[in-house]
Design a protein around this motif. Sequence first.
Motif, PDB file in Angstrom:
ATOM      1  N   VAL A  70      -9.106 -21.941   3.776  1.00  0.00           N
ATOM      2  CA  VAL A  70      -9.871 -22.110   5.002  1.00  0.00           C
ATOM      3  C   VAL A  70     -11.204 -21.379   4.831  1.00  0.00           C
ATOM      4  CG1 VAL A  70      -7.884 -22.343   6.521  1.00  0.00           C
ATOM      5  CG2 VAL A  70      -8.810 -20.091   6.106  1.00  0.00           C
ATOM      6  N   SER A  71     -12.227 -21.919   5.459  1.00  0.00           N
ATOM      7  CA  SER A  71     -13.529 -21.277   5.271  1.00  0.00           C
ATOM      8  C   SER A  71     -13.759 -20.186   6.314  1.00  0.00           C
ATOM      9  CB  SER A  71     -14.645 -22.316   5.316  1.00  0.00           C
ATOM     10  OG  SER A  71     -14.559 -23.064   6.493  1.00  0.00           O
ATOM     11  N   ASN A  72     -13.093 -20.293   7.459  1.00  0.00           N
ATOM     12  CA  ASN A  72     -13.374 -19.318   8.514  1.00  0.00           C
ATOM     13  C   ASN A  72     -12.205 -18.355   8.721  1.00  0.00           C
ATOM     14  OD1 ASN A  72     -11.793 -21.363   9.390  1.00  0.00           O
ATOM     15  ND2 ASN A  72     -12.670 -21.501  11.428  1.00  0.00           N
ATOM     16  N   GLY A  73     -11.854 -17.657   7.685  1.00  0.00           N
ATOM     17  CA  GLY A  73     -10.783 -16.672   7.799  1.00  0.00           C
ATOM     18  C   GLY A  73     -10.885 -15.674   6.667  1.00  0.00           C
ATOM     19  N   GLN A  74     -10.376 -14.473   6.917  1.00  0.00           N
ATOM     20  CA  GLN A  74     -10.410 -13.426   5.888  1.00  0.00           C
ATOM     21  C   GLN A  74      -9.062 -13.404   5.181  1.00  0.00           C
ATOM     22  OE1 GLN A  74     -12.873 -10.890   4.891  1.00  0.00           O
ATOM     23  NE2 GLN A  74     -11.290 -10.925   3.316  1.00  0.00           N
ATOM     24  N   CYS A 120      -3.579 -10.802  -1.785  1.00  0.00           N
ATOM     25  CA  CYS A 120      -2.110 -10.722  -1.798  1.00  0.00           C
ATOM     26  C   CYS A 120      -1.573 -12.135  -2.014  1.00  0.00           C
ATOM     27  CB  CYS A 120      -1.603 -10.236  -0.454  1.00  0.00           C
ATOM     28  SG  CYS A 120      -1.696  -8.491  -0.260  1.00  0.00           S
ATOM     29  N   PHE A 179      -5.954   2.858  -0.384  1.00  0.00           N
ATOM     30  CA  PHE A 179      -6.455   1.504  -0.121  1.00  0.00           C
ATOM     31  C   PHE A 179      -6.640   1.343   1.392  1.00  0.00           C
ATOM     32  CE2 PHE A 179      -5.467  -3.219  -0.024  1.00  0.00           C
ATOM     33  CZ  PHE A 179      -6.601  -3.598  -0.707  1.00  0.00           C
ATOM     34  N   ASN A 229      -8.270  -2.064  10.059  1.00  0.00           N
ATOM     35  CA  ASN A 229      -9.385  -2.944  10.449  1.00  0.00           C
ATOM     36  C   ASN A 229      -9.501  -3.176  11.958  1.00  0.00           C
ATOM     37  OD1 ASN A 229      -7.057  -4.482  10.522  1.00  0.00           O
ATOM     38  ND2 ASN A 229      -8.021  -6.331   9.760  1.00  0.00           N
ATOM     39  N   HIS A 263      -4.345 -18.641   4.528  1.00  0.00           N
ATOM     40  CA  HIS A 263      -5.748 -18.705   4.125  1.00  0.00           C
ATOM     41  C   HIS A 263      -5.923 -19.649   2.933  1.00  0.00           C
ATOM     42  CE1 HIS A 263      -9.346 -17.473   1.896  1.00  0.00           C
ATOM     43  NE2 HIS A 263      -9.839 -17.227   3.087  1.00  0.00           N
ATOM     44  N   GLU A 286      -5.957 -12.052   3.003  1.00  0.00           N
ATOM     45  CA  GLU A 286      -5.324 -10.730   2.970  1.00  0.00           C
ATOM     46  C   GLU A 286      -5.569 -10.088   1.606  1.00  0.00           C
ATOM     47  OE1 GLU A 286      -0.966  -8.687   3.754  1.00  0.00           O
ATOM     48  OE2 GLU A 286      -1.078 -10.846   3.493  1.00  0.00           O
ATOM     49  N   PRO A 287      -6.199  -8.924   1.593  1.00  0.00           N
ATOM     50  CA  PRO A 287      -6.527  -8.306   0.302  1.00  0.00           C
ATOM     51  C   PRO A 287      -5.361  -7.512  -0.274  1.00  0.00           C
ATOM     52  CG  PRO A 287      -7.420  -6.986   2.083  1.00  0.00           C
ATOM     53  CD  PRO A 287      -6.680  -8.118   2.726  1.00  0.00           C
ATOM     54  N   CYS A 288      -5.352  -7.327  -1.565  1.00  0.00           N
ATOM     55  CA  CYS A 288      -4.345  -6.518  -2.254  1.00  0.00           C
ATOM     56  C   CYS A 288      -4.971  -5.912  -3.495  1.00  0.00           C
ATOM     57  CB  CYS A 288      -3.186  -7.393  -2.723  1.00  0.00           C
ATOM     58  SG  CYS A 288      -1.754  -7.283  -1.687  1.00  0.00           S
ATOM     59  N   LEU A 340     -17.058 -12.818  11.298  1.00  0.00           N
ATOM     60  CA  LEU A 340     -16.317 -13.762  12.145  1.00  0.00           C
ATOM     61  C   LEU A 340     -16.091 -13.181  13.542  1.00  0.00           C
ATOM     62  CD1 LEU A 340     -13.731 -14.993   9.482  1.00  0.00           C
ATOM     63  CD2 LEU A 340     -15.541 -16.366  10.517  1.00  0.00           C
ATOM     64  N   GLU A 369       2.058 -12.015   8.200  1.00  0.00           N
ATOM     65  CA  GLU A 369       2.093 -11.255   9.452  1.00  0.00           C
ATOM     66  C   GLU A 369       1.057 -11.759  10.454  1.00  0.00           C
ATOM     67  OE1 GLU A 369       2.243  -7.010   8.929  1.00  0.00           O
ATOM     68  OE2 GLU A 369       3.550  -7.245   7.190  1.00  0.00           O
ATOM     69  N   LYS A 392      -5.679 -12.259   6.719  1.00  0.00           N
ATOM     70  CA  LYS A 392      -5.518 -10.829   6.980  1.00  0.00           C
ATOM     71  C   LYS A 392      -5.223 -10.619   8.476  1.00  0.00           C
ATOM     72  CE  LYS A 392      -8.275  -6.605   6.380  1.00  0.00           C
ATOM     73  NZ  LYS A 392      -9.573  -6.117   5.911  1.00  0.00           N
ATOM     74  N   GLU A 393      -4.279  -9.760   8.755  1.00  0.00           N
ATOM     75  CA  GLU A 393      -3.927  -9.502  10.144  1.00  0.00           C
ATOM     76  C   GLU A 393      -5.110  -8.864  10.869  1.00  0.00           C
ATOM     77  OE1 GLU A 393      -0.445  -7.118  10.538  1.00  0.00           O
ATOM     78  OE2 GLU A 393       0.023  -7.951  12.506  1.00  0.00           O
ATOM     79  N   SER A 394      -5.388  -9.371  12.054  1.00  0.00           N
ATOM     80  CA  SER A 394      -6.549  -8.873  12.794  1.00  0.00           C
ATOM     81  C   SER A 394      -6.144  -7.694  13.678  1.00  0.00           C
ATOM     82  CB  SER A 394      -7.095 -10.021  13.637  1.00  0.00           C
ATOM     83  OG  SER A 394      -8.147  -9.566  14.414  1.00  0.00           O
ATOM     84  N   ASN A 395      -7.032  -6.767  13.862  1.00  0.00           N
ATOM     85  CA  ASN A 395      -6.738  -5.615  14.716  1.00  0.00           C
ATOM     86  C   ASN A 395      -7.879  -5.327  15.675  1.00  0.00           C
ATOM     87  OD1 ASN A 395      -4.175  -3.997  14.279  1.00  0.00           O
ATOM     88  ND2 ASN A 395      -4.754  -4.566  12.208  1.00  0.00           N
ATOM     89  N   TRP A 447     -21.884 -16.190   1.185  1.00  0.00           N
ATOM     90  CA  TRP A 447     -20.477 -16.530   1.422  1.00  0.00           C
ATOM     91  C   TRP A 447     -19.576 -15.978   0.323  1.00  0.00           C
ATOM     92  CZ3 TRP A 447     -16.771 -20.776   0.549  1.00  0.00           C
ATOM     93  CH2 TRP A 447     -15.874 -20.893   1.591  1.00  0.00           C
TER      94      TRP A 447
END
Lengths: 537, 150
Positions: free
Chosen positions: B65-69, B85, A86, A91, B115, B71-73, A126, B110, B147-150, A371
């Motif tokens: 929220v509309s402007n955020g990713q 998640c 996964f 990212n 979201h 966290e996927p699981c 974004l 984290e 989702k945590e940004s990197n 979207w």
Amino acid sequence: MATTTITQRTWWDTLHKNGRFPLKWFLSTKLEKKEYLPNAIDRYNDAAKEIQRLLKQALDSGEGFRAIGSKWSMSSIAHQKDRMHFNSYMNIKMAISANEVHANSPYKAENLFFLQCGNQIKEISLYLQEKGKSLKTTGASNGQTIAGCISTGVHGSALDVGSVQDYVVGLNLIIGPNAEDILYLERESKPVLNNLIPKKLRAKIIRNDALFNAALVGLGSFGFIHGVIIEAEDAFLLKRYVRKIPKETALKLSDTLDFKNSDFKIAGEVDANGKPLRPYHYKVFINQYSKEKDYVVEAIYKKPFDPKYKEKYGDPIPFMKEFVYRDLIYLLIRISEKFPKAIPKFVKALSNTILPKEEKPIVGRLSEIFWDAGYQGKAFACSFGVDHKNASKALEVLTKLTRDEGPIPGIFAMRFVKKSEATLAFTKFPITCMIEIDGIQWEKSKKLISLEEYGKRMIEVLQQHNIPFTIHWGKNAAWNFPKLAKHMFPENSEKWTKARSAILSKEMAEVFNNDFLRKLGLDTYHEDDFQHLIASL
Amino acid sequence: MKPSISYRGFLLFENQVNTHISVSYFALYLKWLLNPFIMKQLRVFFLIGISVLLLHSCYSVQFKVSNGQAEPCDTEREDWLSGYCVRELDTVVKVGTITKENPINIKDCESGALHTVEYRNTFGGILLYLVTFGRKRQVKIKYVCIKESN
């Protein structure tokens, strides 16, 4: 350092529940925390080391390894019975500076961005938004990872832009566990980076058009795509219209894409001579069970960015979106399995919620127009690519089949995409019309054919009518249809397997193999000497 | 006042002369009402009424929220949060008579940001709040982090 959680599993499934597929191990790697490894390149290299460790484990145990993203594909392309990785937490995003760009590069440094494989379309949008930039196109939604998009050929309906892979200009691949197994691949004809970044990544540089184009839509089997370089563009707006137009007009436009001389005219979207403009995006929705004289079409026009667009046109993102209850849809499907004749009535009854409504135009960024798409139940989708000149002919053949041998609980749509340079891109025609039927999964009954039979019949009728076609790699189809890959890509299927053999060792080619590839005969390994390709520049 | 009519333990009173006729009608009405078949029907209506009441007091509201990713699981959920998640908080918050509660701390995001939140209200929750005069509050939420940004 990056850490991987390994979970024992017995099965795995796609987001839209198109499986279940057997699985032994599910792996998920998280990057080292920024507080312990603040430099992005260091974190990236640390992750590369971890992936190489996992590849070595797979190789040593004689098992397969496959990276997955958001598991949006409905086919079994993402599945590997041994080890599935996964990617979504990987990212990292980096801008490319001018001193890192190749002297002969046709790209502007300000438009180039380095993205790790697990970046999802929404987070990329974004990120780019903060820099005044935008992706050139996306799929109809935004949840896929960038590596997943390019591996399967995700597309929108951008007539003159192409698919997601068409703005990817550099690839960082991990092809094995050894130090020399990290590659940076780009086109020789359109170089992107000088040696600075590849050196930081400890990557061997290969500049070769054929290899790059083959690896671009790599079906998840061309090594581990660790990162990509994309070319973005300045932020822009899209203005979306939904109209009902006569079937004949919609189909003629599909076959010709001659908007200028078409009867389809939207006030305000005309040139100085009053002729209709060519839209950025054109999509036709078709309820194959309806005898209505009109089709619903969606036309989207590209506009310069205006920071005050929300004040002028309103918020493109709805306050709240309503969906049909999933349980109701499942109930209708259960009824349909027993009484297939009810399907057209159900489709008609639900068409108000399925089809877009004619309403005032919506203006927004690319990421706002295409979207979030929430999970709405067990879905299927079959999608065929044909030359747009054959659009109406192919549509007629496929809708007739659906009515005569179905009915099938779904509706058709047509989208149009510019040709891709990728060797195995299903958008291989000058402009490919993607004819797709989306719907809810059903069970075969005495009166209703199965999805597998339907997929097979779709291929057969297109062949009977001599319509050249491709199939979307991430959608449902009869993938075990004899000689399918060769039929869709008579020359390129072998070019692709040769390029794959050039990049991967025989052992690693087997590690990155899966049943999907085997079914299609794309797992062929060529023992020839391809060093001349790899040694390129 | 003497009881004039009795029916299955119920005593009915005649308090006015001019109610003679209406009392008779009332008796008939009661007879009809207490008929086993009618009783059964009434129970069904009563149960439906209670169910409707319970259903209406049990609902959920979702925010995102509309402007955020998100966290996927890789989960096998089949609800609207499929692919994310999802964390759940199901607890009862106790509040003192003279004190006020602070916000509930969510420590497992984290990224430090939420979201999606789904808040669920149940009949039991409302009842608990009522009988404890607001000192016990049932909290049932599902949430998804950014989702945590990197």
